[in-house]
Design an enzyme around this catalytic site. Structure first.
Site, PDB file in Angstrom:
ATOM      1  N   ASP A 159     -11.157   2.749   4.341  1.00 14.78           N
ATOM      2  CA  ASP A 159     -11.532   1.334   4.226  1.00 14.78           C
ATOM      3  C   ASP A 159     -13.046   1.179   4.045  1.00 14.78           C
ATOM      4  O   ASP A 159     -13.517   0.102   3.686  1.00 14.78           O
ATOM      5  CB  ASP A 159     -11.118   0.583   5.506  1.00 14.78           C
ATOM      6  CG  ASP A 159      -9.899  -0.298   5.277  1.00 14.78           C
ATOM      7  OD1 ASP A 159      -9.598  -0.596   4.116  1.00 14.78           O
ATOM      8  OD2 ASP A 159      -9.281  -0.701   6.281  1.00 14.78           O
ATOM      9  N   LYS A 210       0.843  -1.197   0.000  1.00 12.55           N
ATOM     10  CA  LYS A 210       0.000   0.000   0.000  1.00 12.55           C
ATOM     11  C   LYS A 210       0.879   1.248   0.000  1.00 12.55           C
ATOM     12  O   LYS A 210       0.607   2.221  -0.706  1.00 12.55           O
ATOM     13  CB  LYS A 210      -0.914   0.006   1.242  1.00 12.55           C
ATOM     14  CG  LYS A 210      -2.041  -0.998   1.148  1.00 12.55           C
ATOM     15  CD  LYS A 210      -2.772  -1.185   2.471  1.00 12.55           C
ATOM     16  CE  LYS A 210      -3.813  -2.301   2.350  1.00 12.55           C
ATOM     17  NZ  LYS A 210      -4.435  -2.671   3.627  1.00 12.55           N
ATOM     18  N   GLN A 250      -4.745  -1.344   9.893  1.00 13.12           N
ATOM     19  CA  GLN A 250      -4.576  -2.654   9.265  1.00 13.12           C
ATOM     20  C   GLN A 250      -5.099  -3.766  10.176  1.00 13.12           C
ATOM     21  O   GLN A 250      -4.753  -3.835  11.356  1.00 13.12           O
ATOM     22  CB  GLN A 250      -3.087  -2.881   8.934  1.00 13.12           C
ATOM     23  CG  GLN A 250      -2.785  -4.182   8.221  1.00 13.12           C
ATOM     24  CD  GLN A 250      -3.405  -4.249   6.821  1.00 13.12           C
ATOM     25  OE1 GLN A 250      -3.353  -3.286   6.062  1.00 13.12           O
ATOM     26  NE2 GLN A 250      -3.995  -5.382   6.487  1.00 13.12           N
TER      27      GLN A 250
END
Ligand code: NAP
Length: 282
Positions: free
Chosen positions: A118, A51, A95
Site C-alpha cells: 500500500d 483485489k 484493508q
C-alpha cells in the site's frame, strides 16, 4: 480524450501476467499477496474481493485472512509479524478502515516496509518524498501512470492537487514534483481555489465531494484526474460520481478520467504491480 481506466488497467495486468508467467517457469515461484480484512464492512468486502480476483487473474498467489471486529491489536500485530517472516508472502495489505480500538498507524508501522504494497509505511513515505525508489500508494501511482501516458515530459507544468490526504494528495504531489512539475497542494482552507485551478495544466481531484470541480474552473487543454468516489441519490436509487463535474469539464480538458471506469480499476492494477515489485525487491 476520455481515459479508459479499464483498458489501461488491463494493459498493465497483461504485462504483469506475462512477467509472472516467466518467473514461474524460470524461478519456480510466484509473488504472494496476503490481504487482512477485519469485520464485515460491505465496501471493504467488495474491494478485497476485486483485489483477490485481479491477483488471481495475473497469477499472484493471493490469500485473504478474515478476522472478527473483536480481534485485539496485539493479535493483529503478531499475525503481521508472521507474514513478515513468511518467505512465500511478498505483499501485505491491511484493508482500511480498521475498528476503533486498533491504531491504524501502529499497524502500518509493523508491516515490513519491503512488503508494504500500500506504500503507507513511514519508510516508504520518506523514500518517496526524498526522491528515492519506494513502494508508492496505489491510487496516486495509477494516476501518475495515466498522466505519463498522455504526456511523457511534464517538466514545468503547473499541477494542482486538490486534497492533502496521505493516501492520495501528498504522494501524488511528490510524484509530480519528481517529474519537475510546479506543484500546488490545496485543501479545505485554500483561498481562491477556482483561480488556482484555472492556471493548472494538471488537476488532480481527491476531495470526496460530488462534482466539486466545475468546467469554468478548468483551463482549456488540461489533464484532469478524478479520484473521487461519491454515492449520490438518483432516480433509480443511487449512482457513483467523481469529484469532477464530468459533463462540463470534459468540454475543456485535453484528457479526463471518468467515474466510474477511470482511476478505480487502475488502482487495483497498481496493487498487483506493487506486489510484483515487492517480490523482485525481496
Ligand atoms: P480525505 O482523506 O477525506 O481528504 C479529502 C481532502 O480534501 C482533504 O485534504 C480536505 O482538506 C480536502 N478538501 C475538503 N473540502 C475541500 C474544499 N472545499 N476545497 C479544497 N479541498 C478540500 O479523502 P481521500 O481519502 O483522499 O479520498 C478522496 C476521494 O477519493 C474520496 O471520494 C474517496 O472515496 C476517493 N478514493 C478513491 C480511490 C480510488 O481508487 N479511485 C482511492 C481512495 C480514495 P483538509 O485536509 O483541509 O480537511
Amino acid at each position: 480524450m476520455i481515459i479508459n481506466g479499464k483498458k489501461f488497467a488491463q494493459n498493465l495486468k497483461n504485462n504483469i501476467k506475462r512477467e509472472i508467467k516467466f518467473l514461474k517457469i524460470k524461478k519456480k515461484i510466484v509473488p504472494g499477496l496476503t490481504v487482512i480484512l477485519i469485520g464485515n464492512n460491505t465496501p471493504s468486502e467488495i474491494y478485497v474481493r476485486n483485489k483477490e480476483i485481479s491477483a488471481q487473474e495475473v497469477g499472484i498467489n493471493s490469500k485473504v485472512l478474515r478476522f472478527k471486529n473483536s480481534i485485539t491489536e496485539k493479535k493483529l500485530i503478531s499475525i503481521i509479524h508472521n507474514l513478515n517472516n513468511d518467505k512465500k508472502v511478498h505483499g501485505i495489505l491491511v484493508q482500511l478502515p480498521l475498528p476503533q480500538h486498533i491504531n491504524g498507524s501502529k499497524i502500518v508501522e509493523e508491516i515490513n516496509p519491503n512488503k508494504d504494497v500500500d506504500g503507507f509505511h513511514p519508510i516508504n513515505v520518506g523514500n518517496l518524498s526524498s526522491g528515492k525508489d519506494s513502494l508508492v500508494p496505489c491510487t496516486p501511482l495509477g494516476c501518475y501512470l495515466m498522466i505519463k501516458s498522455i504526456k511523457k515530459d511534464l517538466t514545468g507544468l503547473n499541477a494542482l492537487i486538490i486534497g492533502r490526504s496521505n493516501l492520495n494528495g501528498k504522494p501524488m504531489a511528490q510524484l509530480l514534483l519528481k517529474e519537475n512539475c510546479t506543484v500546488t497542494i490545496s485543501h479545505s482552507k485554500t483561498r481562491n481555489l477556482k483561480e488556482l485551478c484555472k492556471k493548472a495544466d494538471i488537476v488532480f481531484a481527491a476531495v470526496g465531494k460530488p462534482n466539486f470541480v466545475k468546467g469554468n474552473w478548468v483551463k482549456k487543454g488540461s489533464i484532469v484526474i478524478d479520484v473521487g468516489i461519491n454515492r449520490i441519490n438518483h432516480k433509480n436509487g443511487y449512482k457513483i460520481v467523481g469529484d469532477v463535474d464530468f459533463k462540463s469539464v470534459v468540454k475543456k480538458a485535453k484528457a479526463i478520467t471518468p467515474v466510474p471506469g477511470g482511476v478505480g480499476p487502475v488502482t487495483i492494477a497498481c496493487l498487483l504491480s506493487n506486489t510484483l515489485k515487492a517480490f523482485k525487491n525481496n
